[in-house]
Design a protein around this motif. Structure first.
Motif, PDB file in Angstrom:
ATOM      1  N   UNK A 193     -15.308 -31.078  -1.879  1.00 33.74           N
ATOM      2  CA  UNK A 193     -15.617 -31.113  -3.263  1.00 33.74           C
ATOM      3  C   UNK A 193     -17.358 -31.821  -3.511  1.00 33.74           C
ATOM      4  N   UNK A 194     -17.121 -33.072  -2.823  1.00 31.04           N
ATOM      5  CA  UNK A 194     -18.417 -33.613  -2.935  1.00 31.04           C
ATOM      6  C   UNK A 194     -19.820 -33.235  -2.566  1.00 31.04           C
ATOM      7  N   UNK A 196     -20.162 -30.003  -2.312  1.00 29.90           N
ATOM      8  CA  UNK A 196     -20.322 -28.906  -3.209  1.00 29.90           C
ATOM      9  C   UNK A 196     -21.139 -29.347  -4.496  1.00 29.90           C
ATOM     10  N   UNK A 197     -20.473 -30.713  -4.920  1.00 27.03           N
ATOM     11  CA  UNK A 197     -21.410 -31.180  -6.280  1.00 27.03           C
ATOM     12  C   UNK A 197     -22.642 -31.573  -5.778  1.00 27.03           C
ATOM     13  N   UNK A 200     -24.611 -28.402  -6.201  1.00 28.95           N
ATOM     14  CA  UNK A 200     -24.537 -28.134  -7.734  1.00 28.95           C
ATOM     15  C   UNK A 200     -26.012 -29.071  -8.140  1.00 28.95           C
ATOM     16  N   UNK A 201     -26.046 -30.116  -7.877  1.00 30.92           N
ATOM     17  CA  UNK A 201     -26.857 -30.936  -8.250  1.00 30.92           C
ATOM     18  C   UNK A 201     -28.348 -30.543  -7.868  1.00 30.92           C
ATOM     19  N   UNK A 204     -29.252 -27.575  -9.787  1.00 30.65           N
ATOM     20  CA  UNK A 204     -29.599 -27.706 -11.172  1.00 30.65           C
ATOM     21  C   UNK A 204     -31.130 -28.496 -11.259  1.00 30.65           C
ATOM     22  N   UNK A 226     -22.803 -20.985  -3.679  1.00 35.29           N
ATOM     23  CA  UNK A 226     -22.991 -20.858  -5.203  1.00 35.29           C
ATOM     24  C   UNK A 226     -23.709 -19.728  -5.537  1.00 35.29           C
TER      25      UNK A 226
ATOM     26  N   UNK B 400     -33.471 -34.299 -15.262  1.00 34.46           N
ATOM     27  CA  UNK B 400     -32.106 -34.469 -14.481  1.00 34.46           C
ATOM     28  C   UNK B 400     -32.100 -35.765 -13.419  1.00 34.46           C
ATOM     29  N   UNK B 479     -23.390 -33.358 -13.354  1.00 39.12           N
ATOM     30  CA  UNK B 479     -24.271 -34.678 -12.734  1.00 39.12           C
ATOM     31  C   UNK B 479     -23.265 -35.881 -12.970  1.00 39.12           C
ATOM     32  N   UNK B 514     -16.275 -20.378  -9.892  1.00 33.87           N
ATOM     33  CA  UNK B 514     -16.534 -21.006  -8.715  1.00 33.87           C
ATOM     34  C   UNK B 514     -16.292 -22.678  -8.643  1.00 33.87           C
ATOM     35  N   UNK B 518     -13.928 -24.139  -5.700  1.00 39.16           N
ATOM     36  CA  UNK B 518     -14.223 -25.381  -5.029  1.00 39.16           C
ATOM     37  C   UNK B 518     -13.549 -26.670  -5.526  1.00 39.16           C
TER      38      UNK B 518
END
Lengths: 475, 651
Positions: A193-194, A196-197, A200-201, A204, A226, B400, B479, B514, B518
């Motif tokens: 998860x981490x 993956x985040x 994501x970050x 973005x 992603x 961000x 975030x 998605x 995950x």
């Protein structure tokens, strides 16, 4: 497969591939106008017309039986023809050629070995899927046939078809098509998860600072992590990336021809980032900043996008930008400067996490089973049967006969909506198990001497419990 | 701009009769009391403390000019110094003799510089030749010398908070000797030297007591030295040098605060910030010794904010002849009649006011552009919560990377609190047997901004804000979730709900898919139910929901319900069997569902399956009356006849 007696050897190849529209030459003597593309091009004109005419007639004829579902394929002794009408009145026909020679049994009379046509070995679903894929790929890079017609009439369309399919058909490897082509799935990279985040970050932040970017897709090790694109567009883009673009670039890398580490002088940032599409060297004053354009669906039509594929080590990011924008050197330099270092860092992060996870999960999680898994909901596919794909071949580790059984089971599944399970005892010591639960399909190949049905069933249960314990899979 | 004043005087100052020829004013730092002594006490002594309880008024005989006057802790005993040789005492304990008694200093020819109460009955005399530590016996009206130390003293400072007395010794006065006091004991701490900018020749007293102050900053005792610039010593501007004075061990020079100017300064400590007042420019600077300066040498600090004056203050006219129509008059700030005391006291003796200095946080938000630094600064302040939340709200209009930094800073503090709380709980559970009495419940400061704070004050309104792209909204939410995960904080369900709501609102189902794939949105029953409710708009939500219920492994009943509602009766039956719940499951529920499908064979199968279960459990295929299956038995007979019922097997 180390099985010694390899009796048969299929070499399926493309006999012909053509695209026509019957409304373009309805009158006698104008038949040639119907033909928009014909491969091989050197075939004599009259034969082309004859073949197209035959297809047209078959489709027309079968339509009388079922107007909504015209014929999909025609079986003959020597070959099969696949028909596909992707847009109104536009037909794509593919004729593969399957020839099997009996090498083991030369004719006793001293005559040349007899040629045996292995027509039954072909699965309609597989090659039907291949034809549809051909169209999807064309559409990804050119938009619909209709779009070309609107823009420049038949002339433009035939040009585009010629340009696209001339090269594309050479990359079709019909011999390695199998169940996976039917699924047209996406292999997802397993990730915690981490991490993956973090990705994501990253996505973005990049999309924010380079606001031209409309969509981003992120892959690692040729597996998707992603996608900002919708599922169907991602599916075909994924196919392109993993079977065409990445293999093209990985082969020179493997050969050690270019070492991609670029010591950046300015900013003193060492990173491995580079463009897989567009400029190969940003420093080159002659560099062109042209990227392939792709078409993806929007709510009510299609939009045209530049496709920037940027890679650092095993991590690849695809950035898609509206084609109406002209991409400049400055933009590419900005992207390189921003994404290069971050992507390099992220790639090593992912690699590290992946190795840790693998160590934790230990060897017992390593599949000793051969299986193919596919989920229609998210197009996730997983195969322990297929070796890594290269540009030219896709290797499977099982005998084609077994692959054929998998395909047959898949056909059976497609016929009914209910969940079901099929267990097949194949020749030698193989068992093939197919399971369908909700939108998921699982195919397992087991090689257990003297196993009985109950044991096989237990074995598959065990596999589900270890490999698929985090999804709802009915026993 | 008035919004820029980040320092202010408190609204309710302590008022006292201003100093005059007949009225002497004294301030006791230990009790924070102001003494107004009229005519040596004969016409009255008025004592005003921070609250009414500590305010007293009394009379005493005029026995000469008062040099120093202080109550012991709790207003028990009053000590008055009138001569340089002795100190007089008056009991304020009821029922004790009120007549004064006197104590002369023990050292011959020494003169008393002053005294400090260290307890309700313990007092230290500081003379020019050393210190004398006494215990007072109010009932016997006498003192007993507990300890003394002879040493040459130029001047002294007292920090009541830590009960440490600092003595200036040697000719130049720059060797400082601290002593610590605690209930009857006096301990000598290690002495240290203040580096003077220039060493005078011949040697003379060069360190003034005005340039030294003691205060606790972030729980640590510090000696602050106001080092003036000197033309000879190549220093262009003044600085404040901080010496950390530990209870044990050597004193170390720890921080240097750059003032970037010269002139007359005064120091205060407010909310662990060092405030430096500059008289000529009528402005103040603040320093935070915990704020790291990236471009400075270690422990050298620049002001956190640009110099600003204290917020203008108006004195409300009061007193006996108050005229309501008369407007309050502006108070002259940075007046030369101001006296500054530690930690946060400013006294104007000529006007008769005592103020506490306060930091106003809202103006700092616009003065500090670097949001990361701003968060570091705010998170260490006392009343920071609302300001921090407003910074969060504000930063969601920014970019961000800044949002990410702000969230990370926030969650760092949040995590530390959660960990402290957890280790406290663990310690409590393991019982007091392990002597963990020292374990104190962690204090939740305002800087702990938890998920519900963020949700209520920042995120929920942010997702509703008009004109923000949904891409950005989702990026900000992700975030925050990323940051929580990074600090291994369990994400609350309502945040996931907010993410899902936003995604669904914008039809971003594939994105949602998605995220779930995950496990970014952690499994929970409420989340699974939320997904189920999305099925009609996004069919794959069904699968996602079932997967989640399966992983939870405590939601087997829910899975059965879902499958039955989908008329997947056999699937439900197979599932409940596979998890071993077959024996306890309600047969009626399954039979209802099977009958509803209208599939007679299915009904038959399910019915027989339960009959077999009954047989196995109870030795008879019949249903118990409590199972309410009578109507299904009737239905079964109607469909398949009596003979199709399973007969009780003969044992």
């Amino acid at each position: 497969m180390a099985s010694g007696m390899q009796e048969k050897q299929y070499t399926p190849s493309l006999l012909s591939f053509f695209i026509y529209n019957p409304t373009f030459g309805p009158r006698e003597g104008e038949e040639e106008k119907k033909i928009l593309f014909y491969h091989p091009s050197e075939v004599e004109k009259n034969e082309k017309i004859r073949n197209v005419g035959l297809c047209e007639a078959i489709v027309q004829f079968t339509r009388t039986f079922c107007p909504t579902k015209p014929a999909k394929s025609l079986h003959t002794q020597k070959n099969r023809q696949f028909f596909f009408e992707p847009e109104d009145n536009f037909w794509i026909v593919m004729v593969p050629w399957f020839e099997t020679q009996c090498i083991e049994k030369p004719n006793k009379d001293g005559k040349p070995p007899t040629i045996e046509y292995q027509e039954e070995e072909i699965l309609d679903t597989v090659y039907g899927a291949v034809v549809r894929q051909c169209y999807s790929m064309y559409k990804l890079f050119n938009g619909t046939f209709g779009r070309a017609m609107e823009a420049g009439g038949v002339e433009l369309l035939t040009q585009k078809l010629e340009k696209f399919f001339y090269r594309y058909l050479q990359t079709l490897h019909l011999q390695s098509c199998d169940l996976l082509d039917v699924f047209g799935g996406i292999s997802f990279f397993p990730l915690d998860k981490m991490t993956y985040l973090k990705i994501q970050s990253f996505v973005n932040k990049v999309e924010e600072s380079l606001s031209l970017i409309k969509y981003t897709a992120f892959l690692y090790n040729d597996q998707l992590i992603w996608s900002g694109l919708e599922q169907d567009d991602m599916r075909i883009l994924y196919k392109y990336l993993t079977t065409s673009l990445f293999p093209r670039h990985s082969e020179p890398e493997l050969a050690g021809r270019d070492s991609p580490l670029r010591p950046e002088v300015a900013g003193n940032l060492l990173h491995y980032g580079r463009f897989l599409t567009g400029p190969t060297n940003l420093k080159d004053p002659e560099a062109k900043f042209r990227f392939p354009k792709i078409f993806v669906s929007t709510g009510d039509g299609y939009e045209e996008l530049h496709l920037i594929v940027y890679k650092a080590m095993s991590a690849a990011a695809c950035f898609m930008i509206s084609a109406s924008v002209e991409l400049t050197r400055e933009f590419c330099e900005q992207l390189d400067g921003l994404v290069g270092p971050q992507l390099t860092l992220l790639a090593s992060d992912i690699c590290e996490q992946f190795t840790i996870n693998r160590r934790i999960s230990g060897p017992e999680k390593e599949p000793q089973f051969k299986f193919i898994y596919f989920n229609h909901m998210n197009l996730a596919e997983k195969s322990t049967i297929h070796m890594r794909k290269t540009a030219s071949v896709c290797l499977t580790s099982v005998h084609p006969d077994l692959m054929k059984i998998l395909g047959d089971i898949n056909c059976d599944f497609a016929r009914v909506d209910e969940d079901e399970e099929i267990i097949v005892k194949a020749m030698t010591d193989y068992w093939v198990v197919g399971k369908k639960s909700d939108q998921r399909e699982l195919y397992v190949i087991l090689n257990q001497k003297n196993a009985n049905l109950i044991e096989v069933n237990e074995e598959v249960k065990r596999l589900c419990a270890t490999q698929f314990n985090n999804i709802f899979f009915l026993d | 701009m008035s919004e820029e004043h980040y320092l202010e005087l408190c609204e309710n100052p302590v008022q006292f009769e201003h100093a005059s020829s007949v009225n002497n004013v004294f301030f006791d730092e230990a009790n924070k009391q102001v003494f107004a002594v009229r005519s040596g006490g004969a016409t009255g002594v008025v004592v005003k403390g921070p609250d009414d309880k500590s305010s007293v008024a009394f009379r005493m005989d005029d026995k000469g000019e008062v040099k120093c006057i202080k109550f012991s802790i709790g207003n028990k005993i009053l000590a008055v110094q009138r001569t340089s040789k002795s100190v007089d005492f008056i009991n304020f304990i009821p029922d004790y003799p009120h007549t004064e008694f006197t104590q002369e200093c023990k050292t011959k020819n020494a003169s008393v510089l002053g005294f400090c109460w260290t307890n309700w009955n313990e007092i230290v005399f500081i003379t020019d030749q050393g210190i004398e530590f006494y215990q007072v016996f109010p009932d016997k009206r006498s003192l007993k010398l507990l300890k003394s130390q002879s040493i040459n003293v130029n001047w002294y400072q007292y920090c009541p908070e830590t009960a440490v007395i600092l003595l200036s010794t040697t000719v130049q006065g720059n060797i400082l000797q601290p002593f610590a006091f605690r209930s009857g004991t006096m301990s000598k701490m290690s002495k240290f030297e203040i580096e003077l900018p220039v060493v005078p020749k011949p040697a003379k007293l060069s360190l003034s007591e005005r340039d030294i102050a003691m205060a606790t900053i972030y729980g640590q005792l510090h000696v602050m030295y106001l080092k003036h610039h000197s033309r000879t010593a190549n220093s262009t501007s003044a600085e404040v040098v901080l010496y950390h004075l530990p209870r044990e061990g050597a004193c170390k020079k720890s921080h240097v605060l750059k003032l970037n100017t010269t002139g007359k300064f005064a120091l205060n400590i407010v909310d662990n910030l060092v405030v430096v007042h500059h008289q000529s420019s009528q402005t103040s600077l603040i320093f935070d010794i915990k704020l790291k300066e990236p471009d400075c040498a270690v422990n050298t600090h620049q002001p956190v904010l640009p110099a600003r004056s204290i917020h203008p203050y108006r004195i409300p006219l009061s007193g006996p002849a108050v005229v309501p129509s008369q407007p309050p008059v502006p108070c002259q700030l940075y007046s030369s009649s101001w006296s500054v005391f530690q930690p946060d006291i400013i006294i104007s003796a000529s006007e008769g006011y005592l103020w506490y200095l306060q930091v106003k946080l809202p103006p700092t938000v616009n003065l500090l552009q670097d949001k990361g630094k701003l968060m570091d600064f705010l998170l260490r302040r006392r009343d920071c919560k609302m300001v921090i939340l407003s910074v969060c709200s504000q930063s969601t209009r920014g970019v961000l990377p800044v949002v990410a930094t702000v969230f990370d800073k926030l969650n760092q503090v949040y995590k530390e609190y959660l960990e402290a709380e957890q280790s406290y709980t663990v310690a409590m559970e393991s019982g007091p047997s392990r002597g963990s009495a020292a374990q104190k419940r962690p204090v939740r400061t305002q800087a702990v901004i938890d998920q519900s704070d963020m949700y209520t004050h920042v995120l929920s309104s942010f997702t509703e804000r008009k004109g923000v792209s949904h891409k950005f909204i989702i990026a900000v939410l992700m975030e925050y979730i990323r940051s929580l995960n990074q600090f291994q904080i369990t994400v609350q369900h309502y945040l996931y709900e907010l993410v899902i709501k936003t995604l669904v609102q914008h039809n971003l189902f594939y994105m949602l898919h998605q995220f779930l794939q995950y496990h970014v949105l952690s499994d929970s029953k409420p989340l699974a139910c939320l997904l189920l409710s999305l099925e009609s708009t996004y069919p794959p939500a069904h699968q996602l929901s079932l997967d989640m219920l399966k992983r939870l492994s405590t939601a087997n009943d829910e899975i059965v319900e879902v499958l039955l509602s989908k008329q997947q009766v056999l699937g439900a039956l197979r599932f409940i069997r596979s998890v071993g719940g077959h024996d306890n499951v309600s047969a009626r529920k399954f039979l209802d569902a099977a009958r509803q499908t209208g599939d007679q064979m299915l009904f038959y199968t399910v019915f027989r399956s339960f009959q077999q279960r009954n047989q196995r459990l109870r030795g008879s295929p019949g249903f118990n009356p409590g199972e309410h299956c009578e109507e299904h038995v009737v239905h079964f007979k109607q469909l398949f006849g009596e003979q199709a019922l399973m007969k009780p097997s003969t044992v």
